[in-house]
Design a protein around this motif. Structure first.
Motif, short mmCIF file in Angstrom:
data_model
loop_
_atom_site.label_atom_id
_atom_site.label_comp_id
_atom_site.label_asym_id
_atom_site.label_seq_id
_atom_site.Cartn_x
_atom_site.Cartn_y
_atom_site.Cartn_z
N LEU A 1 56.89 37.70 34.39
CA LEU A 1 56.80 38.19 35.80
C LEU A 1 56.88 39.76 36.05
CD1 LEU A 1 56.81 37.51 38.63
CD2 LEU A 1 59.05 36.91 38.45
N ARG A 2 57.57 40.29 34.93
CA ARG A 2 57.83 41.87 34.79
C ARG A 2 56.46 42.33 34.72
NH1 ARG A 2 58.08 45.99 31.22
NH2 ARG A 2 59.43 47.89 32.10
N ASP A 3 55.64 41.87 33.99
CA ASP A 3 54.57 42.46 33.52
C ASP A 3 53.43 42.34 34.59
OD1 ASP A 3 54.99 43.32 30.84
OD2 ASP A 3 54.52 41.34 29.82
N ALA A 4 53.58 41.18 35.20
CA ALA A 4 52.93 40.88 36.59
C ALA A 4 52.87 41.83 37.44
CB ALA A 4 52.78 39.46 36.93
N LEU A 5 54.41 42.05 37.75
CA LEU A 5 54.73 42.88 38.80
C LEU A 5 54.11 44.58 38.66
CD1 LEU A 5 58.12 41.76 39.64
CD2 LEU A 5 56.09 41.54 41.06
N LEU A 6 54.24 44.75 37.38
CA LEU A 6 53.66 46.33 36.99
C LEU A 6 52.31 46.36 37.18
CD1 LEU A 6 55.75 46.84 33.65
CD2 LEU A 6 56.14 47.98 35.90
N ASN A 7 51.39 45.26 36.85
CA ASN A 7 50.02 45.09 37.10
C ASN A 7 49.99 45.15 38.65
OD1 ASN A 7 47.53 42.99 37.66
ND2 ASN A 7 47.03 44.22 35.71
N ILE A 8 50.54 44.71 39.26
CA ILE A 8 50.23 44.41 40.89
C ILE A 8 50.47 45.91 41.44
CG2 ILE A 8 51.05 43.70 43.10
CD1 ILE A 8 51.81 41.01 41.61
N THR A 9 51.56 46.60 40.92
CA THR A 9 51.65 47.91 41.33
C THR A 9 50.89 48.92 41.08
OG1 THR A 9 53.53 48.32 39.61
CG2 THR A 9 54.40 47.34 41.88
N SER A 10 50.27 48.89 39.89
CA SER A 10 49.51 49.78 39.32
C SER A 10 48.05 49.75 39.63
CB SER A 10 49.30 49.68 37.78
OG SER A 10 48.90 48.58 37.45
N LYS A 11 47.52 48.41 40.13
CA LYS A 11 46.15 48.10 40.75
C LYS A 11 46.17 48.29 42.36
CE LYS A 11 44.77 47.36 36.62
NZ LYS A 11 44.08 48.36 35.86
N LYS A 12 47.54 48.34 43.07
CA LYS A 12 47.58 48.59 44.27
C LYS A 12 46.80 47.60 45.30
CE LYS A 12 48.57 53.40 43.52
NZ LYS A 12 48.26 54.71 43.64
N LEU A 13 46.41 46.22 44.87
CA LEU A 13 45.87 45.45 45.64
C LEU A 13 46.66 44.27 46.16
CD1 LEU A 13 42.49 44.81 44.08
CD2 LEU A 13 42.78 46.60 45.86
N GLY A 14 47.92 44.31 46.03
CA GLY A 14 49.04 43.31 46.37
C GLY A 14 48.87 41.90 45.75
N LEU A 15 48.41 41.85 44.82
CA LEU A 15 48.24 40.56 43.94
C LEU A 15 47.74 40.80 42.47
CD1 LEU A 15 44.86 39.31 43.64
CD2 LEU A 15 45.05 40.14 45.83
N THR A 16 47.94 39.93 41.78
CA THR A 16 47.13 39.66 40.36
C THR A 16 46.72 38.33 40.13
OG1 THR A 16 47.40 40.32 38.00
CG2 THR A 16 49.37 39.22 39.13
N VAL A 17 45.72 38.20 39.33
CA VAL A 17 45.11 36.74 39.09
C VAL A 17 45.41 36.62 37.73
CG1 VAL A 17 42.87 35.51 38.94
CG2 VAL A 17 43.09 37.52 40.26
N VAL A 18 46.05 35.37 37.34
CA VAL A 18 46.22 34.85 36.39
C VAL A 18 45.23 34.30 35.63
CG1 VAL A 18 48.04 33.26 34.89
CG2 VAL A 18 48.67 34.60 37.11
N VAL A 19 44.75 34.59 34.39
CA VAL A 19 43.83 33.83 33.62
C VAL A 19 44.11 33.57 32.11
CG1 VAL A 19 42.21 35.34 34.91
CG2 VAL A 19 43.10 36.37 32.72
N ASP A 20 43.43 32.77 31.53
CA ASP A 20 43.60 32.40 30.14
C ASP A 20 42.86 33.43 29.37
OD1 ASP A 20 40.96 31.70 29.92
OD2 ASP A 20 41.05 29.61 30.04
N ASN A 21 42.95 33.35 27.94
CA ASN A 21 42.34 34.37 27.12
C ASN A 21 40.83 34.28 27.11
OD1 ASN A 21 44.87 34.77 26.15
ND2 ASN A 21 44.91 33.05 24.48
N SER A 22 40.19 33.47 27.64
CA SER A 22 38.68 33.55 28.03
C SER A 22 38.26 34.10 29.42
CB SER A 22 37.88 31.99 27.52
OG SER A 22 38.54 31.26 28.42
N MET A 23 39.39 34.51 30.09
CA MET A 23 39.11 35.08 31.55
C MET A 23 39.05 33.86 32.59
SD MET A 23 39.77 38.29 31.39
CE MET A 23 39.38 38.89 32.95
N LYS A 24 39.20 32.70 32.32
CA LYS A 24 39.12 31.71 33.20
C LYS A 24 40.25 31.80 33.97
CE LYS A 24 35.76 28.48 30.83
NZ LYS A 24 35.59 27.12 30.34
N ILE A 25 40.15 31.45 35.26
CA ILE A 25 41.16 31.58 36.31
C ILE A 25 42.05 30.53 36.17
CG2 ILE A 25 41.82 31.99 38.83
CD1 ILE A 25 38.70 33.15 39.08
#
Length: 328
Positions: free
Chosen positions: A223-247
């Motif tokens: 969850l910490r990694d996800a929050l860092l991703n959200i704040t760095s991209k500045k869109l208010g969300l992050t998408v969770v994918v598997d290793n082949s980029m499937k949502i």
């Protein structure tokens, strides 16, 4: 020196002009006849361009008619008759047709060009108030545009007559537009700089966040990694994918509030345990205006962009991206 006339009834004169010009247009319908149909057919079958000519006020009207033709699917441009006599006639080819506009039908600047036009076997359409005028007699087809009188009290300044010519040009352009099956999309292609063009031509893939600008984490991230991703991209969300980029899902600020309410540890919780499964998705080839309508309908500010087949993440589009593009 001009003196102010405070008692002069400007409104009365203005309304009189409108009445006279309306009466002139009422007379115009009788000239939407077989000659009108023949003119439309000639233009429809033209393999080149429609060249519009006119002198003085008729020239100004001609420029507007040519512009209307060009923006509605009939390739067209205006050539000044005087300039044509000094070389610009080279702009006209044998595949073109010429529409010559003159209220009297006696414009000597246009008449001087007719022998050269005839020599190239270029079809000539004349719009004037008299079919027996010099231009009317030598044209392939004559469109009569005659009004009872000018709105000018001196009967000198072209007023009602130029209005009628403009309306006749609009009638030709719109008749051809419908005959060609001209669509909103066709119009937008010819008006890429306008609001309609942006609405109809701009796709999601043109303005979405992709590549390094795209917020996403793999489903085994913390969850910490996800929050860092959200704040760095500045869109208010992050998408969770598997290793082949499937949502697999999405994590937003709403999900974060629920995490806080449950008192979870940001370091030990995995994103797949707190994400929202699914997420509203669109295809990259969707029109941006349709994406905006969907956001407003769902009361959200972002959409996940996928390919059309494998549910793979391609990007994120935010409402601000659409607004910055000038669509609304």
């Amino acid at each position: 020196m001009l003196h102010e006339q405070q008692d002069f009834n400007y409104q009365k004169i203005g309304k009189k002009v409108l009445r006279i010009e309306r009466e002139g247009l009422d007379q115009l319908e009788q000239y939407i006849n077989a000659d009108f149909s023949y003119t439309c057919q000639i233009i429809f079958n033209c393999r080149g361009k429609v060249i519009v000519m006119g002198m003085g006020k008729s020239g100004h009207i001609g420029k507007k008619i040519a512009a209307t033709f060009a923006s509605t699917g009939t390739p067209s441009f205006f050539v000044h008759p005087s300039e044509a006599s000094h070389g610009d006639l080279g702009m006209v080819s044998s595949n073109d047709i010429v529409i010559a506009i003159s209220n009297s039908g006696e414009s000597h600047e246009i008449l001087s060009l007719i022998p050269m036009l005839k020599r190239q076997k270029i079809k000539l359409i004349c719009i004037s108030s008299c079919s027996e005028s010099s231009m009317g007699r030598v044209s392939d087809v004559h469109l009569c545009v005659k009004v009872p009188k000018e709105a000018c009290p001196l009967d000198l300044a072209p007023t009602s007559s130029t209005t009628a010519m403009l309306v006749m040009g609009d009638a030709l352009a719109v008749a051809l537009l419908e005959a060609r099956g001209f669509t909103y999309e066709d119009f937008a292609l010819l008006h890429p700089g306008g609001l309609l063009g942006r609405k109809l031509l701009l796709h999601v893939c043109d303005i979405m966040h992709s590549g390094e600008d795209m917020p996403y984490v793999t489903f085994d991230a913390s969850l910490r990694d996800a929050l860092l991703n959200i704040t760095s991209k500045k869109l208010g969300l992050t998408v969770v994918v598997d290793n082949s980029m499937k949502i697999k899902g999405i994590f937003t600020d709403g999900d974060l509030r629920r995490v806080f309410d449950r008192g979870m540890n940001l370091y030990s919780v995995r994103i797949q345990d707190v994400m929202t499964h699914g997420g509203i998705r669109i295809h990259s080839d969707m029109l941006a205006i349709d994406a905006l309508n969907l956001m407003q309908k769902k009361n959200i500010t972002s959409l996940i962009v996928t390919d059309n087949y494998n549910n793979q993440l391609l990007g994120i589009i935010h409402m601000h991206d659409i607004l910055r593009a000038g669509i609304v």
